[in-house]
Design a protein around this motif. Structure first.
Motif, mmCIF file in Angstrom:
data_model
loop_
_atom_site.group_PDB
_atom_site.id
_atom_site.type_symbol
_atom_site.label_atom_id
_atom_site.label_comp_id
_atom_site.label_asym_id
_atom_site.label_seq_id
_atom_site.Cartn_x
_atom_site.Cartn_y
_atom_site.Cartn_z
ATOM 1 N N CYS A 128 0.825 -1.208 0.000
ATOM 2 C CA CYS A 128 0.000 0.000 0.000
ATOM 3 C C CYS A 128 0.859 1.257 0.000
ATOM 4 C CB CYS A 128 -0.964 0.006 1.181
ATOM 5 S SG CYS A 128 -0.190 0.153 2.796
ATOM 6 N N VAL A 149 -12.853 -0.360 -4.267
ATOM 7 C CA VAL A 149 -12.085 -1.256 -5.130
ATOM 8 C C VAL A 149 -12.995 -1.729 -6.265
ATOM 9 C CG1 VAL A 149 -10.451 -2.005 -3.369
ATOM 10 C CG2 VAL A 149 -12.563 -3.267 -3.679
ATOM 11 N N LYS A 150 -12.371 -2.087 -7.374
ATOM 12 C CA LYS A 150 -13.148 -2.521 -8.547
ATOM 13 C C LYS A 150 -14.034 -3.718 -8.224
ATOM 14 C CE LYS A 150 -10.397 -0.437 -12.097
ATOM 15 N NZ LYS A 150 -9.573 -0.557 -13.286
ATOM 16 N N LYS A 151 -13.573 -4.581 -7.339
ATOM 17 C CA LYS A 151 -14.347 -5.760 -6.929
ATOM 18 C C LYS A 151 -15.685 -5.351 -6.307
ATOM 19 C CE LYS A 151 -13.661 -9.979 -4.223
ATOM 20 N NZ LYS A 151 -12.718 -10.722 -3.384
ATOM 21 N N ASP A 152 -15.704 -4.148 -5.699
ATOM 22 C CA ASP A 152 -16.918 -3.633 -5.064
ATOM 23 C C ASP A 152 -17.628 -2.606 -5.950
ATOM 24 O OD1 ASP A 152 -16.256 -5.202 -2.886
ATOM 25 O OD2 ASP A 152 -15.288 -3.560 -1.799
ATOM 26 N N ASP A 157 -7.939 -0.051 -8.286
ATOM 27 C CA ASP A 157 -7.381 -1.394 -8.433
ATOM 28 C C ASP A 157 -6.841 -1.838 -7.080
ATOM 29 O OD1 ASP A 157 -7.773 -1.861 -11.196
ATOM 30 O OD2 ASP A 157 -6.061 -0.570 -11.665
ATOM 31 N N ALA A 158 -7.335 -2.942 -6.566
ATOM 32 C CA ALA A 158 -6.882 -3.464 -5.268
ATOM 33 C C ALA A 158 -5.490 -4.056 -5.407
ATOM 34 C CB ALA A 158 -7.851 -4.525 -4.758
ATOM 35 N N THR A 160 -3.071 -6.972 -5.273
ATOM 36 C CA THR A 160 -3.285 -8.408 -5.484
ATOM 37 C C THR A 160 -3.115 -9.158 -4.167
ATOM 38 O OG1 THR A 160 -2.457 -8.190 -7.731
ATOM 39 C CG2 THR A 160 -2.529 -10.410 -6.816
ATOM 40 N N SER A 162 -4.544 -8.698 -1.432
ATOM 41 C CA SER A 162 -4.637 -7.833 -0.249
ATOM 42 C C SER A 162 -5.847 -6.909 -0.330
ATOM 43 C CB SER A 162 -3.364 -7.008 -0.091
ATOM 44 O OG SER A 162 -2.268 -7.827 0.181
ATOM 45 N N THR A 163 -6.981 -7.483 -0.607
ATOM 46 C CA THR A 163 -8.195 -6.679 -0.727
ATOM 47 C C THR A 163 -8.556 -6.025 0.605
ATOM 48 O OG1 THR A 163 -8.951 -8.224 -2.410
ATOM 49 C CG2 THR A 163 -10.583 -6.711 -1.539
ATOM 50 N N SER A 166 -6.477 -2.969 0.879
ATOM 51 C CA SER A 166 -6.955 -1.980 -0.100
ATOM 52 C C SER A 166 -8.224 -1.306 0.400
ATOM 53 C CB SER A 166 -7.208 -2.660 -1.444
ATOM 54 O OG SER A 166 -6.044 -3.281 -1.924
ATOM 55 N N ARG A 167 -9.129 -2.082 0.936
ATOM 56 C CA ARG A 167 -10.382 -1.519 1.473
ATOM 57 C C ARG A 167 -10.105 -0.630 2.689
ATOM 58 N NH1 ARG A 167 -13.502 -7.155 0.737
ATOM 59 N NH2 ARG A 167 -14.371 -6.777 -1.324
#
Length: 188
Positions: A128, A149-152, A157-158, A160, A162-163, A166-167
């Motif tokens: 980070c 994050v893109k996943k949410d 971009d999170a 890798t 380590s979401t 990132s959050r």
């Protein structure tokens, strides 16, 4: 001549050892307290300079409370007008507390971020601090982009694998934006 081993002598010996050790610790603290404080001030000033545009004079510190949590901030000015705020914000990541200095311009745009301290997993969440992740926040306009994050469904971009970190980083930036809103509302 050796002292007789008695409870009284053992207590006296232990008391002398404790007093000597305490005096040594107090002396070391007295010698190092000022340099440690100066280093902390220098670290804060470097973080402020990193997260806000160039400014005149010295940052002015303040404190604001949002949802029962206190945030320290520094306003910076150019030509007598406040141009940005550097806000100390935090959240909890995978490895513990993640503390950031977040620079937000008067237009409510994230100018830049800087990690003050983190205890994330080396090689994973500790990324980070790298430009490849933290650089995504430079110039980030939350009015135009989704701070997630893109996943949410967001635009970040999170890291890798380590979401969670990132959050947590995003949550700290959101906390800084909430603090910014509170600062601006008290000024108006």
């Amino acid at each position: 001549m050796a002292m007789e081993s008695s409870f009284k002598n053992m207590v006296a010996c232990l008391l002398v050892i404790c007093l000597v050790c305490s005096a040594l610790l107090a002396g070391v603290y007295a010698i190092t307290a000022e340099p440690i404080a100066q280093a902390a001030i220098a670290k804060t000033n470097a973080a402020i300079a990193e997260v806000v545009p160039s400014f005149d004079g010295e940052p002015v510190s303040g404190e604001v409370e949002v949802n029962g949590k206190s945030y320290s901030y520094y306003s910076v000015s150019k030509d007598g007008k406040v141009i940005a705020y550097a806000i100390n914000a935090s959240s909890v990541g995978f490895g513990g507390s993640l503390n950031l200095m977040v620079g937000i311009t008067a237009e409510r745009i994230v100018y830049n971020t800087s990690v003050l301290s983190q205890s994330e997993t080396p090689g994973l969440g500790a990324k980070c601090t790298e430009e490849s992740f933290a650089g995504q926040f430079a110039g980030f306009n939350p009015a135009e982009k989704n701070l997630a994050v893109k996943k949410d469904g967001g635009d970040i971009d999170a890291i890798t694998a380590s979401t969670i970190t990132s959050r947590a980083y995003i949550e700290a930036v959101k906390n800084a934006l909430a603090a910014y809103d509170a600062i601006v509302s008290t000024i108006e």
